[in-house]
Structures are given as structure tokens and as C-alpha cells.
Design a protein around this motif. Structure first.
Motif, PDB file in Angstrom:
ATOM      1  N   UNK A 307       0.830  -1.200   0.000  1.00  0.00           N
ATOM      2  CA  UNK A 307       0.000   0.000   0.000  1.00  0.00           C
ATOM      3  C   UNK A 307       0.868   1.254   0.000  1.00  0.00           C
ATOM      4  N   UNK A 308       1.881   1.255   0.852  1.00  0.00           N
ATOM      5  CA  UNK A 308       2.791   2.406   0.919  1.00  0.00           C
ATOM      6  C   UNK A 308       4.183   1.880   1.143  1.00  0.00           C
ATOM      7  N   UNK A 309       5.173   2.664   0.773  1.00  0.00           N
ATOM      8  CA  UNK A 309       6.522   2.284   1.193  1.00  0.00           C
ATOM      9  C   UNK A 309       7.372   3.529   1.351  1.00  0.00           C
ATOM     10  N   UNK A 310       8.423   3.376   2.136  1.00  0.00           N
ATOM     11  CA  UNK A 310       9.313   4.486   2.398  1.00  0.00           C
ATOM     12  C   UNK A 310      10.419   4.445   1.351  1.00  0.00           C
ATOM     13  N   UNK A 311      10.268   5.281   0.325  1.00  0.00           N
ATOM     14  CA  UNK A 311      11.197   5.237  -0.817  1.00  0.00           C
ATOM     15  C   UNK A 311      12.669   5.342  -0.381  1.00  0.00           C
ATOM     16  N   UNK A 312      12.914   6.218   0.613  1.00  0.00           N
ATOM     17  CA  UNK A 312      14.319   6.514   0.975  1.00  0.00           C
ATOM     18  C   UNK A 312      15.022   5.327   1.614  1.00  0.00           C
ATOM     19  N   UNK A 313      14.230   4.413   2.216  1.00  0.00           N
ATOM     20  CA  UNK A 313      14.884   3.316   2.923  1.00  0.00           C
ATOM     21  C   UNK A 313      15.272   2.170   1.984  1.00  0.00           C
ATOM     22  N   UNK A 314      14.918   2.293   0.691  1.00  0.00           N
ATOM     23  CA  UNK A 314      15.266   1.212  -0.230  1.00  0.00           C
ATOM     24  C   UNK A 314      16.679   1.415  -0.729  1.00  0.00           C
ATOM     25  N   UNK A 315      17.525   0.427  -0.517  1.00  0.00           N
ATOM     26  CA  UNK A 315      18.944   0.588  -0.848  1.00  0.00           C
ATOM     27  C   UNK A 315      19.199   0.304  -2.333  1.00  0.00           C
TER      28      UNK A 315
END
Ligand code: UDP
Ligand code: MG
Length: 315
Positions: A307-315
């Protein structure tokens, strides 16, 4: 400006369409006030009457009206899928051509969605007034059954009319299975959903395209698409038959050795038949379990939907 696409599946709706256009026009300015531009996408499902002609005439005059027309009648499910595939709006909703989903409700759904931050707002009729009694009776039984045997929740009375955000539509489109049962697919993807309840409205003109038989077949389709429980029935019967044969064999032994009842060949044969059928059913049941798994694999449904994700935390 954000965009809302209203998908209207139509099959021989020449009588309803002239009433649908003005009803939708009424909500257009309301949406404009909210910064939303409406476009209409008609899916002509192989109509044999003047439906396509009426739509074409409207589309010529109004840029916000678009259409697709099928080469023959493929059914409402195909029309919904085609509509969802071609709709480009940030918001998408389905609506029936017969005004059974009043366009004013779309506005209400939109306001609820924006105010309460829902991803999906659907319409759910709480009465089945005006519907044949037998149809309502079987519809209720169907929902009870399917909810018992399927992991996906099917909401009784839920209409196909639902306002969805882009992400929800994209998730639904990830499922490109051929045998589509949209009510199930909508539930399958999840998301924050709110139901607006309303009293059933009867069709404005024309006739329903769903005979009792067509609905029955559709119900079976729903069960098969969303449950593999019927496939496990063989294993249950197999176990039952085996259990019965053991029980009867025990009775046979007690009668013969303790009560010295004369040897009864027919009884022994009955036990044998039950035992062999039990083993066969059990084996068919086991194959069915593998078949069920293969069936689910071939559908290639997504394993999860984000539903949502934290874009910045994806390496
Ligand atoms: N419809 C369709 N293809 C079909 C049958 C129906 O596109 O094969 C459309 C129909 O034109 C209408 C909507 O699906 O806009 C709902 O159909 P209907 O009113 O007949 O169903 P009911 O409301 O009785 O369930
Ligand atoms: Mg209808």
C-alpha cells in the motif's frame, strides 16, 4: 487538475443511456469545484441495438467521452477488465448504465475518500427491494457459502460500483487471469475500504441481462475462482468411506466371532466396496490437492500488494 475516469459497461442499453448522460452531467461541475476533471469511458459489450451509435454521437460532441466497443458480447467481467485497462484517471470508478448506481453517489464516495483517507469507497445495497425473492434467497446463500470456503471476503450486496485510487486499479490489473470474478479480485487486493450503504434502486429502463441461470453459473465461477475447497471434497469423502468400512468390518468381526452369526458374504462385499471406493476417493483427493496448488500457480496472482513504502529506505 486530477482526473476521474468513470467506466460504464453497456450491453444493449439504448433505453438507459439517454437518462444516464444528464445524470452524470449534473455531477461534473461539482467535481470541477473540487479540482477533479471527469472523463467517461463506455465499454460497449457487443450491443446489438443502438447503444454504440448513441455513445458515438455523444463522443463526437464531447471530448471527455470515450468508448471501446467489443466485437461481440464478452460479458460484464470482460467489459470491466477492458475498462480498467484503458482508464487513465487518478481515480477510477465503475458504474452501471441503468442508473442502479446513482451518479450522485460518486460524489459522496469521493468526499468520503478524501476526508477519511480511504483507497476504495464502494456502494453496498442493504436491501434487495424489487428483486425476485428467489434471486435474493440464492444470493444470500451464495455469500454465506463463499465466505465460508474462501479466504477472500466477499461483501454481500456490494455493487461493482466503487471509487478506487490509481494504486488500487494497478494492483487489480496485476491479475490478468482469464476467468475473472471481479468482486473477489477487488477484495483480494485489500486496501483501506469503506462501504456506503444504500437502498436498492431499480433499473431506470430496459431489462436486466442476468437470468437466474446466468447468475447461477456466475456464482459457480466465483466459487471456483476463489476457493479450492470443492477439490478437497474427494479426500473428505474418501476418509469417511474408509472410516465406515473399518467400522462395519469391526461389526462384522464381532457378529461372527462373539455372537456366532452365520457368515454373510453380502456384508463382507459391501465392506470391501466401501473400502476400495474409500481408497480411490482418497487418492483422487490427494491428486486434487496438487491440482489446486497448480491451479493457484497458473493464476499468477501477486503474492502481496504494497500500500505504501518508504522510498528513501530502499537501498
Ligand atoms: N452488462 C454488460 N455485459 C453483459 C451484461 C451486462 O456490459 O453481458 C452491463 C449492463 O449494460 C449494465 C451492467 O452491466 O450496465 C449491469 O447489468 P444489469 O443491470 O443487467 O445487471 P443487474 O443490475 O441486474 O445485476
Ligand atoms: Mg442493473
Amino acid at each position: 487538475m486530477r482526473k476521474l475516469t468513470i467506466i460504464v459497461p453497456c450491453y444493449n442499453e439504448e433505453e438507459s443511456l439517454p437518462l444516464l448522460f444528464p445524470a452524470i452531467l449534473e455531477i461534473v461541475p461539482e467535481f470541477e469545484k473540487r479540482g477533479v476533471e471527469i472523463s467517461l469511458l463506455f465499454v460497449d459489450d457487443g450491443s446489438t441495438d443502438q447503444t454504440l451509435k448513441i455513445i458515438k454521437e455523444k463522443a463526437k460532441k464531447d471530448e471527455s467521452i470515450h468508448y471501446l466497443s467489443f466485437s461481440r458480447n464478452f460479458g460484464k467481467e470482460a467489459a470491466i477488465y477492458a475498462g480498467l485497462t484503458h482508464a487513465k484517471g487518478d481515480y477510477v470508478t465503475l458504474i452501471d448504465a441503468d442508473l442502479q448506481d446513482p451518479p450522485q453517489k460518486i460524489l459522496e464516495m469521493y468526499d468520503v475518500m478524501e476526508k477519511e483517507n480511504y483507497d476504495v469507497v464502494g456502494l453496498r445495497r442493504v436491501t434487495r427491494k424489487g428483486e425476485p425473492v428467489i434471486r435474493s434467497f440464492f444470493a444470500r446463500r451464495f455469500y454465506r457459502l463463499i465466505n465460508r470456503i474462501s479466504k477472500v471476503e466477499m461483501v454481500s450486496g456490494a455493487r461493482d460500483c466503487r471509487l478506487m485510487k490509481r494504486e488500487v486499479v494497478d494492483a487489480i490489473l496485476q491479475m490478468d487471469e482469464y476467468n475473472r470474478y471481479s468482486k473477489g479480485l477487488f477484495s483480494f487486493v485489500g486496501f483501506k475500504t469503506k462501504w456506503l450503504e444504500y437502498e436498492n434502486v431499480e433499473r431506470v429502463a430496459g431489462q436486466t441481462k442476468w437470468s437466474f441461470w446466468k447468475l447461477f453459473v456466475y456464482a459457480i465461477e466465483g466459487i471456483i475462482a476463489f476457493s479450492t475447497v470443492p477439490l478437497s471434497l474427494a479426500i473428505c469423502f474418501g476418509i469417511l468411506f474408509l472410516f465406515l468400512s473399518f467400522l462395519l468390518f469391526l461389526i462384522f468381526l464381532i457378529q461372527y466371532f462373539i455372537f456366532h452369526v452365520a457368515f454373510q458374504l453380502w456384508f463382507l462385499i459391501t465392506i470391501l466396496i466401501l473400502f476400495v471406493s474409500g481408497i480411490q476417493l482418497f487418492c483422487i483427493g490427494i491428486s486434487s490437492l496438487y491440482l489446486a496448488k497448480t491451479y493457484l500457480e497458473t493464476k499468477k496472482r501477486p503474492v502481496y500488494v504494497i500500500r505504501e513504502k518508504d522510498e528513501t529506505s530502499i537501498l
